[in-house]
Design a protein around this motif. Structure first.
Motif, mmCIF file in Angstrom:
data_model
loop_
_atom_site.group_PDB
_atom_site.id
_atom_site.type_symbol
_atom_site.label_atom_id
_atom_site.label_comp_id
_atom_site.label_asym_id
_atom_site.label_seq_id
_atom_site.Cartn_x
_atom_site.Cartn_y
_atom_site.Cartn_z
ATOM 1 N N HIS B 222 -33.349 9.516 11.184
ATOM 2 C CA HIS B 222 -34.052 10.560 11.914
ATOM 3 C C HIS B 222 -35.275 11.013 11.124
ATOM 4 C CE1 HIS B 222 -31.274 12.593 9.194
ATOM 5 N NE2 HIS B 222 -32.226 13.488 9.098
ATOM 6 N N ASP B 223 -35.416 10.465 9.921
ATOM 7 C CA ASP B 223 -36.487 10.904 9.033
ATOM 8 C C ASP B 223 -37.556 9.816 8.968
ATOM 9 O OD1 ASP B 223 -38.119 11.728 7.028
ATOM 10 O OD2 ASP B 223 -36.494 12.332 5.674
ATOM 11 N N LEU B 224 -38.703 10.078 9.566
ATOM 12 C CA LEU B 224 -39.765 9.078 9.625
ATOM 13 C C LEU B 224 -40.200 8.635 8.236
ATOM 14 C CD1 LEU B 224 -42.237 10.103 12.449
ATOM 15 C CD2 LEU B 224 -40.709 8.160 12.361
ATOM 16 N N CYS B 231 -39.960 0.163 5.936
ATOM 17 C CA CYS B 231 -40.155 -0.738 7.074
ATOM 18 C C CYS B 231 -41.635 -0.970 7.384
ATOM 19 C CB CYS B 231 -39.471 -0.172 8.318
ATOM 20 S SG CYS B 231 -37.734 0.118 8.080
ATOM 21 N N GLN B 232 -41.902 -2.177 7.912
ATOM 22 C CA GLN B 232 -43.276 -2.494 8.310
ATOM 23 C C GLN B 232 -43.634 -1.783 9.612
ATOM 24 O OE1 GLN B 232 -42.360 -6.542 8.747
ATOM 25 N NE2 GLN B 232 -42.651 -7.073 6.600
ATOM 26 N N HIS B 233 -42.677 -1.801 10.538
ATOM 27 C CA HIS B 233 -42.918 -1.176 11.829
ATOM 28 C C HIS B 233 -41.929 -0.048 12.068
ATOM 29 C CE1 HIS B 233 -45.043 -4.937 12.463
ATOM 30 N NE2 HIS B 233 -45.713 -4.314 13.413
ATOM 31 N N ILE B 234 -42.346 0.908 12.887
ATOM 32 C CA ILE B 234 -41.422 1.959 13.290
ATOM 33 C C ILE B 234 -41.439 2.054 14.811
ATOM 34 C CG2 ILE B 234 -40.932 4.434 13.262
ATOM 35 C CD1 ILE B 234 -42.001 4.577 10.479
ATOM 36 N N ALA B 235 -40.250 2.108 15.382
ATOM 37 C CA ALA B 235 -40.130 2.355 16.817
ATOM 38 C C ALA B 235 -39.492 3.715 16.994
ATOM 39 C CB ALA B 235 -39.274 1.275 17.471
#
Lengths: 304, 560
Positions: B222-224, B231-235
Motif C-alpha cells: 500500500h506504500d508507493l 520495482c521498474q513499473h507500478i500499477a
C-alpha cells in the motif's frame, strides 16, 4: 431534571433496540440447529408438566395410607405405568419426582456456576498471589472425587434438599472456574481493556462492562451442561441412599425399586420410567447446550 | 508504456480480462474487474492500492490460491499456459517451480514447530524428482546455498521460527520462495510488519536477488515508496481495476489518476516544505497563527526508568533515563524502531506501567499513585491506541464507547451533548448517524475517529497516541493526522505521537524525540532533527526511509 430523563430514555432506547436485535440474531442461529430446538421443546414441556403437577394431579395419592391399588401391578388402565411396592402409581411418582430432580438440578447448577464464575473471573482479573491461591484451591476441588465429597457432605450435614444442592454445587464448580478464567484471560488481553483503563476505569468497571458480558454467554452455554450433570449427580446420591427420603426423586424411586427386588421380579415398569426420565432430561439439556455453544462459537459451525 | 515485454521479449505472465467475484450470502462481490496485465521475464511490477482494492486477490489468482467462494473469469496465462485449464497435477507442478509466493506476515506463514531447514527443503523435496529424500547431501547443499543468498548464516537452518527476528523470518520466506528457481515471485506485502531499518534491508535483498536470478517480480504494497524502491513499473489498483500503470519514477513524480495522486501524497517527503504541517487531507486545515506562545510543559518526565523481569531472572531495561517534555499547544513525535521502548514509555506516562525510578510530572505535580488520584489524572491525559479494531469492544455501540469515559468519571449531566460534541470534534458528522453503529459496521478510519472521540469526551489536556495511523490505509492516514493537527490548532490539545514513521513527524509534529534502546538520543525541533541529524542512529533511520531518492529532492540537501 426532565431533559436528563428524556436523554437517558433516548440512550436506553438505542441500547434496547440493539439488544433486541442481538437476541433475535442468537435465536435465528439457535433455531437453525434442529437438535437444539428438539431439546428446548422437550425441556419446556417437562418443566411445564413438573410445575403444573399440583394442578393436574392429586398429591395425596402419593401417601401410602391413601392407596387402594395392589402393589407391584403391571401397567393397566387404572395405573398407566403400574404401581410400586406400596401400590402408588409409578406415573404419579415419576411426575412428582421430576419436580425434585429438576429443582435440585437447577439450584445445584446455579450454585456451582456462580462459585465457578466468581472464582474464575477474580483469579484471572487480579492475577498474582490471589490467582495462584484461587487456582490451587480449584485444582484441589478438581482432583477430589466428586461423588465421595458429595456423599461425605450429605452424610455430615442434616438430610434435605438443601444439603444435596450444596453437596453437588460445591463439588462441581471447578470446571466452570477454569472456563471463566480462560475466557477472562483472553478478554483482558484485548487492547480495549487497556483503553478502558486509560479512560480511568477501575476493577469494577472493567469486570462489569467488559469481562462479564463476554464471559456470561459462554458460562450460560456451559450451565445447561452443568444442569444435566447435576441431575445425574442427584439421582446417584439418592440411589445411594443419601438423598431426601421424604420426597420422591428419580434417584429415590430407583433406589426403592432396587431395594424392593424389582429387578429379580421383572417389574420393569417400576425401574424404566425414572431411568428414561433422567435420560430424556439430560439429553434435552445437552442438545440445548451444544446448540448454544455453536451459536456462540462460530468456529464449531462448520462441523455440524 | 502499458505493454512492455521483458528484455528478452518473452512474456512471463499475462492476464486477459481477469475478473474475480466472491460469492457472499446473497449477492456476488466483485474483487477484480477485467484486468489486463503483461509481465515480461525479469520484469518487476509493483501493485499498489488500499485494503480491499483487490490486489491480493489478483496476485493469488495467478496460482489459483483463491478460496472456494471465488469465481474467476478471463484468462491467466503463465508462460503461455492457461492456469485455469491446468489439471490438478500440472497445477501442483507449476506452483512453486514456476511461480512462488512470499506471503504477508512471515510470523504466521512459517510453521512454528518445524526447523527452518525442513521448511526450506520441503518444496525442493516435493518438486525435484532427481533429489529424493534419500539423497540429503544435495538438498542440504541447496538449502545452505539459499540461506547464503538471503544473507543468513548456515547455522540458522537448525533454528525454529521463534528463534528468529522478524527480518530473519522474512528472509527465510524469501529463501523458501526461491527454493525451486521460480521464474516469477509474488510478494504480498513482504515488509508490512517490519520496521523501517529492517524493511530497507529486506527490500534491498529482494531487488538484488531478482536482478541476479532474472526473476519476474510482482510486489504488492500500500506504500508507493516501497514499490518505487524495488520495482521498474507500478500499477495502481482501485476498486478492482488497474487505474494507472507507469514506470516507477514517472508515477512518483507525476501521478495521473486521482487515486494515484492520493497514494503518492499520503506519504510525505521529509524536507518538502509543501507537506510540513500539511498532511494529505480533503478538508483544508485552518490557518494557524504564525507566532505561537511557547507554552509551559504540560507533561514532563525526569530520569524515567522502567524495567521488566525477563525469563530467566534477567532484567531488561525498556526505558532508561528519559527526560521528555510535551508543552502546551504542542505535538511531539517520539520515533524509533520497534523494541526501542516507545510503547513502554507511553504506558508509563499514563500510569499503566509502574516506573522503576524517576518521575512523571503533569503541570508540575507528580503522577499520583492512589486509585482515585490516577483516575483524575487520566481525565487530563488520554490514550489513542494503534489498532482501532481491537481498541473498541465489539459489543459496545459507538455511543457506549464514547460515553464510557464520562461515565467512569461520573460526568452524567448532558451525556448526549457531550458525546455529540466529542464525535463532531473527531469529525464524525452528523454524530447521530454513528451513535448506534457497532464497530464492525465502520471503516478503519471511522473506528480510529471513535477512539479519538472517546478520548476527547473527557476534554483532556494531552493526547498520547501510540502509532495512531500504522494500521490504517494511506488515504485515511492523512485524514487522521490532519484531525490531530486540527485539534491542536482549534482546541490547543497537546499530543505525544509515538511512531516509527518519520514522515508523520514531518507532517504534524513540532518537535521530535528519537528513542534508541530505551534512551532518547536526540531531541529537537522537527527541522533540526530530520534535516540535520546529529546522532548516528537518527541518520540510519532517515537513510532507511524508502524511496527517498525517487522524490523531489529538497533544496537543503537531504541525501541518502
Amino acid at each position: 431534571m426532565t431533559p436528563t430523563t428524556d436523554e437517558t430514555r433516548g440512550v436506553r432506547a438505542i441500547t434496547w433496540a440493539r439488544r433486541k436485535q442481538a437476541t433475535a440474531g442468537v435465536w435465528r442461529e439457535f433455531a437453525r440447529d434442529r437438535g437444539g430446538l428438539i431439546g428446548l421443546g422437550g425441556l419446556v414441556l417437562i418443566v411445564l408438566l413438573a410445575l403444573l403437577a399440583p394442578v393436574l394431579t392429586d398429591e395425596t395419592a402419593l401417601e401410602v395410607t391413601n392407596t387402594t391399588a395392589q402393589p407391584r401391578q403391571p401397567p393397566s388402565a387404572q395405573a398407566w405405568l403400574g404401581t410400586d411396592r406400596d401400590g402408588i402409581s409409578v406415573l404419579l411418582l415419576v411426575w412428582w419426582g421430576a419436580r425434585v430432580s429438576l429443582l435440585i438440578g437447577f439450584s445445584a447448577a446455579l450454585l456451582s456456576v456462580f462459585i465457578g464464575t466468581a472464582v474464575g473471573i477474580l483469579a484471572a482479573h487480579f492475577g498474582g498471589w490471589l490467582s495462584t491461591t484461587l487456582m490451587r484451591f480449584t485444582d484441589f476441588f478438581l482432583v477430589l472425587p466428586t461423588l465421595v465429597l458429595a456423599i461425605a457432605l450429605s452424610a455430615v450435614l442434616p438430610r434435605g434438599i438443601g444439603t444435596i444442592v450444596l453437596a453437588i454445587g460445591v463439588a462441581s464448580w471447578p470446571t466452570t472456574a477454569r472456563l471463566a478464567r480462560a475466557q477472562t484471560l483472553t478478554i483482558e488481553a484485548r487492547p480495549y481493556i487497556e483503553r478502558a483503563k486509560a479512560l480511568g476505569a477501575g476493577h469494577r468497571h472493567v469486570i462489569g462492562k467488559h469481562v462479564l458480558p463476554a464471559v456470561l454467554p459462554l458460562v450460560f452455554a456451559h450451565t445447561t451442561l452443568v444442569v444435566a450433570n447435576s441431575i445425574i449427580a442427584e439421582s446417584t446420591l439418592s440411589f445411594l441412599g443419601v438423598g431426601d427420603p421424604s420426597r420422591p426423586s428419580w434417584g429415590g424411586i430407583l433406589q426403592a425399586a432396587f431395594n424392593s427386588g424389582a429387578v429379580s421380579q421383572g417389574a420393569w415398569w417400576y425401574l424404566l420410567p425414572p431411568g428414561i426420565g433422567i435420560v430424556i432430561v439430560v439429553l434435552c439439556f445437552t442438545l440445548c447446550g451444544r446448540a448454544l455453544e455453536t451459536v456462540l462459537n462460530p468456529r464449531l459451525r462448520g462441523q455440524r | 508504456m502499458t505493454e512492455n515485454p521483458g528484455t528478452d521479449g518473452a512474456v512471463l505472465l499475462e492476464l486477459r480480462e481477469l475478473s474475480v467475484r466472491y460469492r457472499a450470502a446473497r449477492d456476488e462481490l466483485p474483487a477484480v474487474r477485467g484486468v489486463n496485465l503483461r509481465l515480461g521475464a525479469g520484469e518487476t511490477l509493483g501493485l499498489a492500492g488500499e485494503s480491499g482494492c483487490g490486489k491480493s486477490t489478483l496476485a493469488m489468482s495467478v496460482l489459483r490460491l483463491l478460496p472456494r467462494s471465488a469465481r474467476v473469469d478471463g484468462q491467466v496465462l503463465l508462460d503461455g499456459e492457461d492456469v485455469a485449464a491446468m489439471r490438478w497435477g500440472r497445477l501442483r507442478a507449476v506452483r512453486w517451480a514456476s511461480a512462488s509466493v512470499v506471503f504477508q506476515g512471515a510470523m504466521h506463514a512459517l510453521n512454528p514447530v518445524r526447523k527452518v531447514y525442513d521448511q526450506i527443503a520441503e518444496p525442493i523435496l516435493l518438486h525435484d524428482s532427481d533429489q529424493r529424500p534419500d539423497e540429503p547431501p544435495a538438498v542440504r547443499h541447496r538449502v545452505h546455498e539459499l540461506l547464503d543468498q538471503v544473507e543468513l548464516p548456515a547455522g540458522k537452518a537448525e533454528a525454529f521460527p521463534h528463534e528468529l527476528s522478524g527480518g530473519q523470518k522474512q528472509r527465510v520466506m524469501i529463501a523458501m520462495a526461491l527454493a525451486c528457481d521460480p521464474r516469477l515471485v509474488i510478494a504480498d506485502e513482504p515488509t508490512t510488519a517490519l520496521d523501517v531499518i529492517v524493511q530497507a534491508q529486506v527490500l534491498e535483498l529482494m531487488s538484488r536477488l531478482v536482478a541476479e536470478h532474472h526473476i519476474g517480480l510482482i510486489m504488492i504494497s500500500h506504500d508507493l515508496s516501497v514499490l518505487a524502491s524495488t520495482c521498474q513499473h507500478i500499477a495502481v489498483m482501485y476498486d478492482g481495476e488497474i487505474v494507472e500503470r507507469a514506470p516507477s519514477e514517472q508515477l512518483m513524480r507525476a501521478p495521473q489518476h486521482a487515486h494515484s495522486k492520493a497514494l503518492a501524497a499520503a506519504f510525505p517527503t521529509i524536507g518538502d516544505p509543501a507537506s510540513r504541517f500539511a498532511p494529505a487531507t480533503s478538508n483544508p486545515l485552518p490557518e494557524q497563527p504564525s507566532e505561537r506562545p511557547v507554552g509551559e510543559p504540560v507533561l514532563r518526565t525526569e530520569e524515567l526508568r522502567v524495567s521488566f523481569r525477563a525469563r530467566g531472572g534477567r532484567t531488561v531495561r525498556a526505558v532508561d533515563g528519559v527526560d521528555l517534555e510535551v508543552g502546551e499547544n504542542e505535538i511531539v513525535a517520539l520515533v524509533g524502531q520497534s523494541g526501542s521502548g516507545k510503547t513502554t514509555l507511553a504506558r508509563t506516562l499514563l500510569g499503566l506501567q509502574r516506573a522503576e525510578s524517576g518521575r512523571v510530572l503533569f503541570r508540575g505535580t507528580p503522577l499520583p499513585t492512589s486509585t482515585s488520584g490516577l483516575r483524575d489524572y487520566r481525565r487530563q491525559v488520554q490514550l489513542v491506541l494503534q489498532d482501532p479494531t481491537s481498541a473498541l469492544n465489539p459489543r459496545h455501540s459507538v455511543y457506549e464507547a464514547v460515553a464510557e469515559g464520562p461515565r467512569i468519571h461520573g460526568l452524567t449531566t448532558d451525556e448526549i451533548g457531550r458525546v455529540t460534541r466529542a464525535l463532531e470534534a473527531a469529525e464524525l458528522r452528523p454524530a447521530e448517524r454513528f451513535m448506534s453503529a457497532l464497530p464492525h459496521e465502520l471503516s478503519g478510519g471511522q473506528k480510529q475517529r471513535v477512539v479519538i472521540a472517546g478520548a476527547l469526551a473527557l476534554e483532556p489536556a494531552v493526547l498520547v497516541a501510540d502509532e495512531p495511523v500504522a494500521s490504517l490505509d494511506a488515504s485515511v492516514r492523512g485524514e487522521i493526522l490532519a484531525l490531530l493537527l486540527r485539534l491542536r490548532i482549534e482546541l490547543g490539545l497537546s499530543a505525544l505521537v509515538i511512531t516509527h514513521d518519520l514522515g508523520l513527524a514531518w507532517n504534524i509534529a513540532d518537535r521530535v524525540a528519537v528513542m534508541y534502546r530505551g534512551e532518547l538520543v536526540e531531541v529537537g525541533t522537527v527541522e533540526d532533527v530530520l534535516l540535520d541529524p546529529r546522532h548516528e542512529y537518527t541518520r540510519s533511520l532517515l537513510a532507511a526511509v524508502p524511496g527517498g531518492t525517487h522524490r523531489a529532492e529538497p533544496a537543503n540537501g537531504l541525501r541518502h
